[in-house]
Design an enzyme around this catalytic site. Structure first.
Site, PDB file in Angstrom:
ATOM      1  N   LYS A  87     -27.472  23.182   5.571  1.00 44.69           N
ATOM      2  CA  LYS A  87     -28.589  22.406   6.135  1.00 44.69           C
ATOM      3  C   LYS A  87     -29.135  21.440   5.089  1.00 44.69           C
ATOM      4  O   LYS A  87     -29.376  20.266   5.382  1.00 44.69           O
ATOM      5  CB  LYS A  87     -29.684  23.366   6.637  1.00 44.69           C
ATOM      6  CG  LYS A  87     -29.252  24.140   7.875  1.00 44.69           C
ATOM      7  CD  LYS A  87     -30.177  25.292   8.235  1.00 44.69           C
ATOM      8  CE  LYS A  87     -29.576  26.084   9.397  1.00 44.69           C
ATOM      9  NZ  LYS A  87     -30.357  27.270   9.789  1.00 44.69           N
ATOM     10  N   GLN A 146     -35.381  30.498   7.637  1.00 45.60           N
ATOM     11  CA  GLN A 146     -34.086  31.058   7.999  1.00 45.60           C
ATOM     12  C   GLN A 146     -34.232  32.508   8.449  1.00 45.60           C
ATOM     13  O   GLN A 146     -34.901  33.308   7.790  1.00 45.60           O
ATOM     14  CB  GLN A 146     -33.122  30.953   6.795  1.00 45.60           C
ATOM     15  CG  GLN A 146     -31.695  31.352   7.097  1.00 45.60           C
ATOM     16  CD  GLN A 146     -30.984  30.425   8.078  1.00 45.60           C
ATOM     17  OE1 GLN A 146     -31.345  29.268   8.239  1.00 45.60           O
ATOM     18  NE2 GLN A 146     -29.983  30.943   8.745  1.00 45.60           N
ATOM     19  N   ASP A 176     -36.776  24.140  14.620  1.00 50.34           N
ATOM     20  CA  ASP A 176     -35.885  25.128  15.245  1.00 50.34           C
ATOM     21  C   ASP A 176     -36.193  25.266  16.741  1.00 50.34           C
ATOM     22  O   ASP A 176     -35.379  25.790  17.498  1.00 50.34           O
ATOM     23  CB  ASP A 176     -36.101  26.510  14.605  1.00 50.34           C
ATOM     24  CG  ASP A 176     -35.023  26.886  13.613  1.00 50.34           C
ATOM     25  OD1 ASP A 176     -33.873  26.445  13.799  1.00 50.34           O
ATOM     26  OD2 ASP A 176     -35.331  27.643  12.675  1.00 50.34           O
TER      27      ASP A 176
HETATM   28  N1  GUN Z   1     -30.289  32.179  11.524  1.00 43.07           N
HETATM   29  C1  GUN Z   1     -29.135  31.957  12.193  1.00 43.07           C
HETATM   30  N2  GUN Z   1     -29.218  30.809  12.892  1.00 43.07           N
HETATM   31  C2  GUN Z   1     -30.449  30.292  12.668  1.00 43.07           C
HETATM   32  C3  GUN Z   1     -31.119  29.114  13.108  1.00 43.07           C
HETATM   33  O1  GUN Z   1     -30.602  28.301  13.874  1.00 43.07           O
HETATM   34  N3  GUN Z   1     -32.384  28.940  12.648  1.00 43.07           N
HETATM   35  C4  GUN Z   1     -32.982  29.820  11.812  1.00 43.07           C
HETATM   36  N4  GUN Z   1     -34.230  29.572  11.426  1.00 43.07           N
HETATM   37  N5  GUN Z   1     -32.394  30.931  11.388  1.00 43.07           N
HETATM   38  C5  GUN Z   1     -31.129  31.156  11.819  1.00 43.07           C
END
Ligand code: GUN
Length: 289
Positions: free
Chosen positions: A53, A97, A120
């Site tokens: 990311k 995350q 998100d």
């Molecule tokens: N953990 C696995 N996929 C994601 C996601 O798309 N966003 C977040 N915040 N955590 C994750």
């Protein structure tokens, strides 16, 4: 003749180029879009996702902040960091995350993120906006699936779309996005007695279960569009989706469409995170441009 593949890498590259241009225009006006990524603990998979990311931000001219904390970080300390990021004008998007360590209440943490920075789209407020048909930030994976479906040119209006899986992060928002696009939507899940009964009638299937071979060749209609969100390992340890790929590709015939795993939905999720961050920056700086 077998179904056409929907190339997630190619679509992601096209969208990312355009996102990069929008980010550059905002930066010229003094509003470089900024994403804060918060990682708590040492989960190795999360570390990889977070790195991807941050790298994607760097590659497309977005500002990014990575905050890494020890697994012992208290819930109160994390909530205080989120408050600070909510108030930081250089940060337009905040992503915590998941999963978080067990002593931290993830619902409380998500609720603490300012709705306009919830890139998100996981908060109750963001989910409510989607369910109510209001504008807002959409969860990245289902948003990416919509772009993949759009790229086929197959219209959704009046078509039967079946979502397999009902998670808050993929299945439920996926169904709402399809509904917003005027599809007739069915949600199937682990308690659905005869999944094939529904998928055989579907013009579009989105498989988001997290188990191999949930969708097999006898369960699809010729000419359908199949989006495979699954990320599993087969007996040889190779990455595979929820769909029995080769056999389903044959069964769909030349008019059908199918996403590969890897190379389908995967590249789109981070792309839509960039998109959401640019959208958030545009909304937060509208009165100063
Ligand atoms: N953990 C696995 N996929 C994601 C996601 O798309 N966003 C977040 N915040 N955590 C994750």
């Amino acid at each position: 003749m077998s179904a056409r593949l929907i190339d997630g890498h190619a679509l992601a590259a096209r969208l990312r180029a355009e996102i990069g241009e929008r980010a550059a225009r905002l930066a010229e006006q003094g509003h470089r879009p900024g994403l804060a990524v918060v990682l708590v603990g040492e989960d190795p998979a999360s570390a990889v996702y977070v790195r991807n990311k941050v790298r994607a931000c760097q590659e497309h001219g977005l500002h990014s902040v990575l905050e890494k904390y020890d697994a012992t970080l208290s819930e109160a300390a994390l909530l205080a960091r989120i408050e600070a990021l909510n108030a930081d004008p250089d940060v337009h998007g905040i992503l915590v995350q998941m999963p978080l360590p067990r002593h931290i209440d993830a619902h409380k943490v998500i609720a603490a993120i300012a709705t306009h920075k919830d890139v998100d789209g996981f908060s109750v407020q963001s989910a409510g906006e989607l369910a109510s048909g209001l504008p807002g930030l959409r969860p990245c994976t289902p948003y990416g699936c919509m772009k993949l479906i759009e790229s086929t040119g197959v219209p959704l209006r009046g078509r039967h779309a079946v979502v397999v899986g009902r998670s808050n992060t993929v299945g439920k928002p996926m169904a709402l996005l399809l509904l917003q696009a005027n599809a007739t939507v069915t949600i199937c899940h682990s308690a659905t007695p005869d999944l094939g009964h529904f998928t055989r009638d579907a013009d579009v299937v989105v498989a988001a279960v997290g188990r191999r071979n949930v969708v097999t060749a006898d369960m699809v209609k010729r000419g359908a569009v199949i989006i495979d969100v699954g990320m599993n390992r087969n007996d040889e340890g190779k990455l595979c989706g929820d769909v029995d790929f080769a056999a389903v590709r044959e069964a769909l015939g030349p008019e059908g469409w199918l996403t590969p795993v890897p190379g389908g939905v995967g590249p789109m999720t981070v792309t839509m995170l960039l998109e959401n961050t640019v959208q958030a920056a545009l909304a937060q700086t509208a009165d100063r441009r």
